[in-house]
Design an enzyme around this catalytic site. Structure first.
Site, PDB file in Angstrom:
ATOM      1  N   ASP A  13      -7.667  -2.365   5.829  1.00  0.00           N
ATOM      2  CA  ASP A  13      -6.518  -2.105   4.945  1.00  0.00           C
ATOM      3  C   ASP A  13      -6.625  -3.075   3.771  1.00  0.00           C
ATOM      4  O   ASP A  13      -7.429  -4.012   3.805  1.00  0.00           O
ATOM      5  CB  ASP A  13      -5.211  -2.344   5.726  1.00  0.00           C
ATOM      6  CG  ASP A  13      -3.961  -2.171   4.870  1.00  0.00           C
ATOM      7  OD1 ASP A  13      -3.933  -1.248   4.035  1.00  0.00           O
ATOM      8  OD2 ASP A  13      -3.001  -2.962   5.021  1.00  0.00           O
ATOM      9  N   SER A  14      -5.780  -2.864   2.778  1.00  0.00           N
ATOM     10  CA  SER A  14      -5.729  -3.790   1.641  1.00  0.00           C
ATOM     11  C   SER A  14      -5.249  -5.176   2.088  1.00  0.00           C
ATOM     12  O   SER A  14      -5.499  -6.164   1.409  1.00  0.00           O
ATOM     13  CB  SER A  14      -4.763  -3.247   0.590  1.00  0.00           C
ATOM     14  OG  SER A  14      -3.486  -3.059   1.168  1.00  0.00           O
ATOM     15  N   TYR A  45      -3.399  -2.719  -3.231  1.00  0.00           N
ATOM     16  CA  TYR A  45      -4.231  -1.623  -3.746  1.00  0.00           C
ATOM     17  C   TYR A  45      -3.350  -0.616  -4.500  1.00  0.00           C
ATOM     18  O   TYR A  45      -3.828   0.131  -5.334  1.00  0.00           O
ATOM     19  CB  TYR A  45      -4.902  -0.862  -2.586  1.00  0.00           C
ATOM     20  CG  TYR A  45      -6.148  -1.495  -1.987  1.00  0.00           C
ATOM     21  CD1 TYR A  45      -6.613  -2.737  -2.385  1.00  0.00           C
ATOM     22  CD2 TYR A  45      -6.848  -0.801  -0.995  1.00  0.00           C
ATOM     23  CE1 TYR A  45      -7.748  -3.281  -1.798  1.00  0.00           C
ATOM     24  CE2 TYR A  45      -7.988  -1.337  -0.415  1.00  0.00           C
ATOM     25  CZ  TYR A  45      -8.431  -2.578  -0.810  1.00  0.00           C
ATOM     26  OH  TYR A  45      -9.556  -3.109  -0.234  1.00  0.00           O
ATOM     27  N   GLY A  46      -2.056  -0.601  -4.121  1.00  0.00           N
ATOM     28  CA  GLY A  46      -1.152   0.479  -4.531  1.00  0.00           C
ATOM     29  C   GLY A  46      -0.976   0.722  -6.007  1.00  0.00           C
ATOM     30  O   GLY A  46      -0.521   1.787  -6.395  1.00  0.00           O
ATOM     31  N   CYS A  77      -5.109   2.642   5.591  1.00  0.00           N
ATOM     32  CA  CYS A  77      -4.387   2.450   4.331  1.00  0.00           C
ATOM     33  C   CYS A  77      -4.347   3.803   3.627  1.00  0.00           C
ATOM     34  O   CYS A  77      -5.400   4.430   3.442  1.00  0.00           O
ATOM     35  CB  CYS A  77      -5.146   1.427   3.489  1.00  0.00           C
ATOM     36  SG  CYS A  77      -4.506   1.212   1.824  1.00  0.00           S
ATOM     37  N   ASN A  78      -3.163   4.250   3.281  1.00  0.00           N
ATOM     38  CA  ASN A  78      -3.046   5.543   2.599  1.00  0.00           C
ATOM     39  C   ASN A  78      -3.699   5.519   1.225  1.00  0.00           C
ATOM     40  O   ASN A  78      -4.349   6.475   0.822  1.00  0.00           O
ATOM     41  CB  ASN A  78      -1.565   5.909   2.426  1.00  0.00           C
ATOM     42  CG  ASN A  78      -1.002   6.520   3.689  1.00  0.00           C
ATOM     43  OD1 ASN A  78      -0.982   7.728   3.835  1.00  0.00           O
ATOM     44  ND2 ASN A  78      -0.561   5.687   4.604  1.00  0.00           N
ATOM     45  N   THR A  79      -3.511   4.394   0.522  1.00  0.00           N
ATOM     46  CA  THR A  79      -4.029   4.298  -0.841  1.00  0.00           C
ATOM     47  C   THR A  79      -5.565   4.389  -0.821  1.00  0.00           C
ATOM     48  O   THR A  79      -6.166   5.119  -1.618  1.00  0.00           O
ATOM     49  CB  THR A  79      -3.558   2.970  -1.479  1.00  0.00           C
ATOM     50  OG1 THR A  79      -2.164   2.803  -1.208  1.00  0.00           O
ATOM     51  CG2 THR A  79      -3.788   2.973  -2.962  1.00  0.00           C
ATOM     52  N   GLU A 158       6.389  -7.068   2.974  1.00  0.00           N
ATOM     53  CA  GLU A 158       5.503  -8.220   3.161  1.00  0.00           C
ATOM     54  C   GLU A 158       6.230  -9.553   3.032  1.00  0.00           C
ATOM     55  O   GLU A 158       5.873 -10.538   3.678  1.00  0.00           O
ATOM     56  CB  GLU A 158       4.382  -8.169   2.135  1.00  0.00           C
ATOM     57  CG  GLU A 158       3.062  -8.053   2.820  1.00  0.00           C
ATOM     58  CD  GLU A 158       2.023  -7.541   1.879  1.00  0.00           C
ATOM     59  OE1 GLU A 158       1.761  -8.209   0.874  1.00  0.00           O
ATOM     60  OE2 GLU A 158       1.490  -6.455   2.160  1.00  0.00           O
ATOM     61  N   CYS A 190       2.489   5.087   3.909  1.00  0.00           N
ATOM     62  CA  CYS A 190       1.974   3.740   3.625  1.00  0.00           C
ATOM     63  C   CYS A 190       2.048   3.003   4.946  1.00  0.00           C
ATOM     64  O   CYS A 190       3.059   3.102   5.666  1.00  0.00           O
ATOM     65  CB  CYS A 190       2.838   3.051   2.571  1.00  0.00           C
ATOM     66  SG  CYS A 190       2.417   1.307   2.323  1.00  0.00           S
ATOM     67  N   THR A 191       0.976   2.275   5.267  1.00  0.00           N
ATOM     68  CA  THR A 191       0.920   1.682   6.604  1.00  0.00           C
ATOM     69  C   THR A 191       1.876   0.496   6.771  1.00  0.00           C
ATOM     70  O   THR A 191       2.019  -0.032   7.868  1.00  0.00           O
ATOM     71  CB  THR A 191      -0.532   1.295   6.949  1.00  0.00           C
ATOM     72  OG1 THR A 191      -1.075   0.544   5.857  1.00  0.00           O
ATOM     73  CG2 THR A 191      -1.378   2.510   7.181  1.00  0.00           C
TER      74      THR A 191
HETATM   75  N1  DGL Z   1      -0.999  -0.404   3.129  1.00  0.00           N
HETATM   76  C1  DGL Z   1      -1.234   0.255   1.862  1.00  0.00           C
HETATM   77  C2  DGL Z   1      -1.088   1.780   2.034  1.00  0.00           C
HETATM   78  O1  DGL Z   1      -1.029   2.290   3.115  1.00  0.00           O
HETATM   79  C3  DGL Z   1      -0.298  -0.167   0.767  1.00  0.00           C
HETATM   80  C4  DGL Z   1      -0.309  -1.604   0.364  1.00  0.00           C
HETATM   81  C5  DGL Z   1      -1.003  -1.877  -0.949  1.00  0.00           C
HETATM   82  O2  DGL Z   1      -0.477  -1.478  -2.015  1.00  0.00           O
HETATM   83  O3  DGL Z   1      -2.051  -2.466  -0.910  1.00  0.00           O
HETATM   84  O4  DGL Z   1      -1.049   2.498   1.063  1.00  0.00           O
END
Ligand code: DGL
Length: 271
Positions: A13-14, A45-46, A77-79, A158, A190-191
């Site tokens: 993940d990010s 990452y978003g 991570c969705n992004t 966070e 988003c996780t």
């Molecule tokens: N955990 C990331 C996701 O699922 C989002 C966090 C980020 O922006 O890095 O999209």
């Protein structure tokens, strides 16, 4: 080399939000070794470009498959799933299964006949990619679709702001947005968001079905490992948690996402 089924599962993940997925995987596959990589040097990452996220995701996947000899990689991570999954799936076809967090979610929603109008909340980059809309529309054209970028939620969580008046106010603002009116299901894309699932559920008074990725992704992974005879039933599921940038604050936050504080080891693959 170790027998393939005894090799670890790589998860990345990010940052540490993907630990919600890692936890669900550790619970459902307790004998598996897990190597988790949180790219804390590049979080978030978003709001980054798809090109940059794709570059990061490629490097981490290469590290997990080559250096760490993982038998499968989960993009928790969705992004990163939106930006890099197709490329990684094609690159490692026949070599190792790559699992993303979006497709198992699409399957879960479209197979629920009670869902007629689905909403999706996620980071800016995930929403801008249009990936959920494209997949839902293609797989189930009768399903109504709405989406809203909710960029404040991941940093808010966070920082430990959930289940309090600040998170209530931010959530109210987003969930009352015109874009999400009339939905009967909401995908937490988003996780980080499983941590605010209860609050969202309370906002809707149970009237909107909430889908979060942790469990559906763990179930999908179990399925794939079993089908490809890559799962192990032998005890010895040790876990390793690596990050590209270490701070004590990241380590403390693992408590929220994993349910207990974890030891994070600094492992910079960018140097
Ligand atoms: N955990 C990331 C996701 O699922 C989002 C966090 C980020 O922006 O890095 O999209």
């Amino acid at each position: 080399m170790e027998q393939r089924h005894r090799q670890p599962i790589g998860i990345f993940d990010s940052g540490i939000g993907g630990l919600t997925v890692a936890k669900a995987i550790a619970d459902s596959l307790p004998n598996e070794k897990i190597i988790y990589y949180g790219d804390t040097a590049h979080i978030p990452y978003g709001d980054k470009s798809q090109e940059l996220i794709s570059k990061y995701a490629s490097r981490i996947t290469e590290f997990l498959l080559h250096d760490k000899q993982c038998k499968a990689v989960v993009i928790a991570c969705n992004t990163a799933s939106a930006a890099a999954y197709n490329t990684l799936r094609d690159r490692y076809k026949g070599i190792a299964p790559i699992i993303n967090v979006i497709d198992p979610m699409i399957e879960a929603v479209i197979s629920d006949d009670a869902v007629k109008h689905v909403g999706v909340i996620a980071t800016k980059t995930t929403i801008a990619s249009g990936v959920y809309q494209e997949k839902f529309t293609r797989r189930k054209p009768s399903l109504r679709f709405s989406a809203l970028a909710t960029p404040l939620l991941a940093p808010m969580i966070e920082e430990g702001f959930y289940n309090n008046n600040i998170s209530h106010a931010v959530l109210e603002k987003y969930l009352r947005d015109e874009a999400l009116q009339g939905i009967d299901a909401l995908v937490l894309a988003c996780t980080h968001y499983p941590l605010i699932k209860k609050e969202i559920d309370a906002f809707y008074g149970g009237g909107v079905k909430i889908f979060d990725s942790a469990e559906v992704v763990a179930a999908k992974l179990k399925n794939i490992l079993t089908k490809e005879q890559l799962h192990t039933d032998l005890p010895g599921g040790t876990h390793e948690f690596l990050v590209s940038d270490y701070t004590r604050s990241f380590e403390k936050s693992t408590q929220m996402f994993y349910g207990k504080e974890l030891h994070l080891s600094l492992h910079n693959i960018w140097a």
